[in-house]
Design an enzyme around this catalytic site. Structure first.
Site, mmCIF file in Angstrom:
data_model
loop_
_atom_site.group_PDB
_atom_site.id
_atom_site.type_symbol
_atom_site.label_atom_id
_atom_site.label_comp_id
_atom_site.label_asym_id
_atom_site.label_seq_id
_atom_site.Cartn_x
_atom_site.Cartn_y
_atom_site.Cartn_z
ATOM 1 N N SER A 93 0.747 -1.161 -0.135
ATOM 2 C CA SER A 93 0.094 0.040 0.173
ATOM 3 C C SER A 93 0.678 1.256 0.073
ATOM 4 O O SER A 93 2.159 1.227 0.350
ATOM 5 C CB SER A 93 -1.004 -0.076 1.014
ATOM 6 O OG SER A 93 -1.448 1.236 1.738
ATOM 7 N N TYR A 131 -0.928 -0.243 10.258
ATOM 8 C CA TYR A 131 -1.054 -0.563 8.872
ATOM 9 C C TYR A 131 0.414 -0.246 7.995
ATOM 10 O O TYR A 131 0.692 -0.947 7.314
ATOM 11 C CB TYR A 131 -2.182 0.221 8.345
ATOM 12 C CG TYR A 131 -2.625 -0.650 7.116
ATOM 13 C CD1 TYR A 131 -3.399 -1.698 6.963
ATOM 14 C CD2 TYR A 131 -2.580 0.250 5.781
ATOM 15 C CE1 TYR A 131 -3.672 -2.110 5.716
ATOM 16 C CE2 TYR A 131 -3.079 0.004 4.481
ATOM 17 C CZ TYR A 131 -3.663 -1.579 4.526
ATOM 18 O OH TYR A 131 -4.028 -1.876 3.374
#
Length: 271
Positions: A93, A131
């Site tokens: 990501s 994350y």
């Protein structure tokens, strides 16, 4: 999967049933914003994997690491027999740029696990950067595995990392204001799959690349200065929000550089 026993059981069943494996796409992922009770903000909600690791780190990175390691012999034999390299695609990501890698380093006290992997560190900072740490770990692993394969002259397997951009209807941050915006402006799943399919099939890739569905603009930001000033999280959140609205302008298959920290060879090796 966060449960390593399940990963091992799956690999056994797969190897018993299938003789070849051409592509391995590591795409399992959770975000603490989307789990029941919103543990991103409520750190009293414990997030511990079966083996005692931070749940998100175990799901988003460690499970992939184990799965890839166990399937590497089959990937290698497939590439060798087919005369075309098998591919491992790690779905990362853009959020990997939000962290500097410090929470992935070996702990100075001698604790064997980096802070990002520990389930006993229940702080807002730990959850906030979870994350990003998971996704940076995936890119670091991509570079390290690529380096080791080439050092061993194993050209039967190639490994790359990708970022599909903001994707609607994935459920990773569903039922939140952010999730509703992503569903409105993010790529549809079919469009987002371009970078994954392209990373499996593009003959120009040789391993170690980072591919996206858009042209990232983080390279124009002095991330190391933002880290020093203590505002990297905030600025990167704003960058990510901006990307949601402009990513479609450069839609296509792009081979780009990941963050500077993702090329730290010592960190790659230690992790």
């Amino acid at each position: 999967n966060s449960d390593f026993d399940n990963v091992r059981a799956f690999v056994k069943k797969f190897n018993d049933k299938y003789a070849k494996l051409h592509f391995l796409i590591n795409n399992a992922g959770i975000h603490y914003l989307s789990l029941p009770g919103r543990p991103l903000f409520d750190v009293s909600i414990k997030q511990v994997s079966k083996q005692g690791y931070d749940m998100a780190f175990a799901t988003n990175y460690m499970g992939h690491f184990l799965l890839t390691s166990l399937l590497l012999p089959k990937l290698t034999s497939t590439g060798e027999s087919e005369k075309v390299p098998s591919r491992v695609v790690n779905v990362s990501s853009a959020y990997h740029v939000t962290v500097d890698g410090s929470m992935l380093q070996p702990h100075p006290t001698g604790e064997p696990n980096p802070i990002a992997a520990r389930a006993d560190v229940n702080t807002l900072r730990h959850r906030r950067r979870s994350y990003g740490n998971n996704k940076l770990a995936q890119v670091l692993y991509t570079h390290e595995l690529d380096r080791r394969l080439k050092k061993e002259e194993n050209y039967n397997v190639e490994v790359v990392s990708v970022c599909p951009g903001w994707v609607g209807s994935t459920g990773i941050v569903h039922e939140t204001p952010i999730g509703k915006l992503i569903n409105m402006f993010g790529f549809e799943i079919n469009a987002a799959s371009l970078v994954v399919i392209g990373s499996c099939l593009n003959p120009d890739l040789t391993g170690g690349e980072h591919c996206t569905n858009y042209i990232p603009y983080w390279k124009y930001f002095p991330l190391h200065i933002l880290t020093t000033l203590g505002i990297r999280d905030t600025v990167c959140d704003l960058m990510a929000a901006g990307l949601l609205f402009i990513q479609g302008l450069s839609y296509g298959f792009h081979i780009v550089n990941s963050s500077a920290e993702s090329y730290n060879e010592k960190l790659e090796y230690d992790l």
